[in-house]
Design an enzyme around this catalytic site. Structure first.
Site, PDB file in Angstrom:
ATOM      1  N   ARG A 224      65.887  64.668  94.734  1.00  0.00           N
ATOM      2  CA  ARG A 224      65.542  64.696  93.320  1.00  0.00           C
ATOM      3  C   ARG A 224      64.446  65.725  93.115  1.00  0.00           C
ATOM      4  O   ARG A 224      63.589  65.929  93.981  1.00  0.00           O
ATOM      5  CB  ARG A 224      65.071  63.315  92.844  1.00  0.00           C
ATOM      6  CG  ARG A 224      66.169  62.276  92.705  1.00  0.00           C
ATOM      7  CD  ARG A 224      67.109  62.593  91.552  1.00  0.00           C
ATOM      8  NE  ARG A 224      68.092  61.553  91.309  1.00  0.00           N
ATOM      9  CZ  ARG A 224      69.303  61.522  91.837  1.00  0.00           C
ATOM     10  NH1 ARG A 224      69.679  62.487  92.679  1.00  0.00           N
ATOM     11  NH2 ARG A 224      70.148  60.543  91.531  1.00  0.00           N
ATOM     12  N   GLU A 253      66.188  69.061  84.116  1.00  0.00           N
ATOM     13  CA  GLU A 253      67.555  69.563  84.238  1.00  0.00           C
ATOM     14  C   GLU A 253      68.258  69.454  82.885  1.00  0.00           C
ATOM     15  O   GLU A 253      68.132  68.426  82.218  1.00  0.00           O
ATOM     16  CB  GLU A 253      68.328  68.770  85.303  1.00  0.00           C
ATOM     17  CG  GLU A 253      67.750  68.920  86.692  1.00  0.00           C
ATOM     18  CD  GLU A 253      68.511  68.126  87.762  1.00  0.00           C
ATOM     19  OE1 GLU A 253      69.531  67.472  87.411  1.00  0.00           O
ATOM     20  OE2 GLU A 253      68.101  68.166  88.934  1.00  0.00           O
ATOM     21  N   HIS A 272      72.540  70.972  90.442  1.00  0.00           N
ATOM     22  CA  HIS A 272      72.735  69.562  90.804  1.00  0.00           C
ATOM     23  C   HIS A 272      74.209  69.284  91.119  1.00  0.00           C
ATOM     24  O   HIS A 272      74.854  68.427  90.504  1.00  0.00           O
ATOM     25  CB  HIS A 272      72.260  68.646  89.670  1.00  0.00           C
ATOM     26  CG  HIS A 272      71.907  67.258  90.138  1.00  0.00           C
ATOM     27  ND1 HIS A 272      70.917  66.503  89.566  1.00  0.00           N
ATOM     28  CD2 HIS A 272      72.431  66.486  91.129  1.00  0.00           C
ATOM     29  CE1 HIS A 272      70.839  65.321  90.162  1.00  0.00           C
ATOM     30  NE2 HIS A 272      71.759  65.297  91.120  1.00  0.00           N
TER      31      HIS A 272
END
Length: 318
Positions: A224, A253, A272
């Site tokens: 993360r 994000e 991601h």
């Protein structure tokens, strides 16, 4: 009363989704919602909540409308549960499960690709190709180099296995070994973050730990974004105190256009996607379907999250 103690045949299911509804599932008369407002309206009477949109904060926002006397089980279509865990849910009797096991292999393959790409300087090769420039160079040997993988769960274990297969020496640091991490960093060629985001790991890679790495080291983050103090990492990269980074996750994000990570020449940015391979949504659906059948038969669920730890305990498939 434990979930496994009651026969459940046709629970009322609510599905939180965004762009893609789960396919191939027998969900009965499920409610499909796509916003905190519609989730709030659907939660009363919901017994099973499938959080298909695992990047949403809608569950937290809509929680005051939940009927915790009816809601028994929340499942998230992700391995990490940091977006889902909040005090109201932790304090309830609701069981939370995650999608542990779906992403292990794909993320390990992704990390392996990043390590090879960095050692073999593929970024420069592609840039030279785009300019039609023929320039011979030497690259790095991987056999015998050392990687430190932070994350003792299935994803970290899979990464370690892939890296050992190409000759790297790998140290895996789990929760119990966290105190040993600073002592491992001076000999690390790669520091790979694959640990869940919890209160204990938030901001763990800061200026203090970065200073322990040798100048040749590279950082890879597939955990993360908030595991990293991003301004400290930017400073270390700009000043040449480490050799590079490959980042698949970020504190914010999508990564803002203003982020310096976009322009740093020794950084690989990806959106991601390290665990997302063709067919991954079908695998997530299959995992939930299998758990739903257990629930309907009154059998123990798998992948039960310890909400105080923020992840499934080892041996937590129960």
């Amino acid at each position: 009363m434990p979930v496994s103690a009651v026969q459940r045949h046709d629970p009322q299911i609510t599905v939180l989704y965004r762009d893609h509804r789960p396919e191939g599932l027998d969900l009965g008369d499920a409610r499909f919602v796509a916003s905190p407002q519609t989730l709030a309206a659907a939660l009363p009477g919901t017994e099973v909540l499938l959080v298909w949109d695992f990047l949403s904060d809608a569950v937290r926002d809509a929680w005051p409308h939940a009927d915790t006397s009816a809601l028994r089980w929340v499942h998230t279509a992700s391995a990490g549960v940091d977006r889902l865990i909040f005090p109201g849910l932790v304090e309830s009797a609701v069981v939370v499960t995650n999608s542990r096991g779906v992403f292990d292999g794909p993320i390990a393959e992704y990390v392996l690709g990043l390590v090879i790409a960095q050692a073999k300087d593929f970024a420069t090769t592609l840039a030279l190709q785009a300019r039609r420039e023929w320039r011979h160079r030497e690259t790095e040997r991987l056999a015998g180099r050392r990687a430190v993988v932070v994350g003792g769960g299935p994803i970290g274990a899979a990464i370690a296995g892939h890296l050992r297969a190409i000759g790297l020496r790998v140290d895996v640091v789990g929760r119990r070994e966290f105190p040993d991490l600073p002592g491992l960093l001076p000999d690390a060629d790669w520091l790979i973050l694959a640990v869940p985001l919890t209160d204990a790991t938030r901001g763990m890679l800061d200026a203090r730990l970065l200073a322990r790495l040798p100048a040749r080291a590279r950082v890879i983050n597939v955990g993360r974004g908030a595991l990293v103090v991003e301004e400290d990492l930017v400073a270390a990269l700009r000043e040449g105190r480490i050799a590079g980074a490959a980042l698949d996750v970020f504190t914010t994000e999508p990564l803002p256009q203003s982020s310096p990570f976009w322009e740093l020449p020794n950084v690989i940015v990806s959106p991601h996607m390290s665990g997302d391979v063709a067919g991954w949504r079908a695998e997530l659906a299959q995992l939930f379907a299998a758990n739903l059948e257990r629930y309907r038969r009154g059998e123990p669920l798998v992948n039960i999250v310890d909400m105080h730890l923020g992840y499934v305990r080892s041996g937590g498939n129960r």
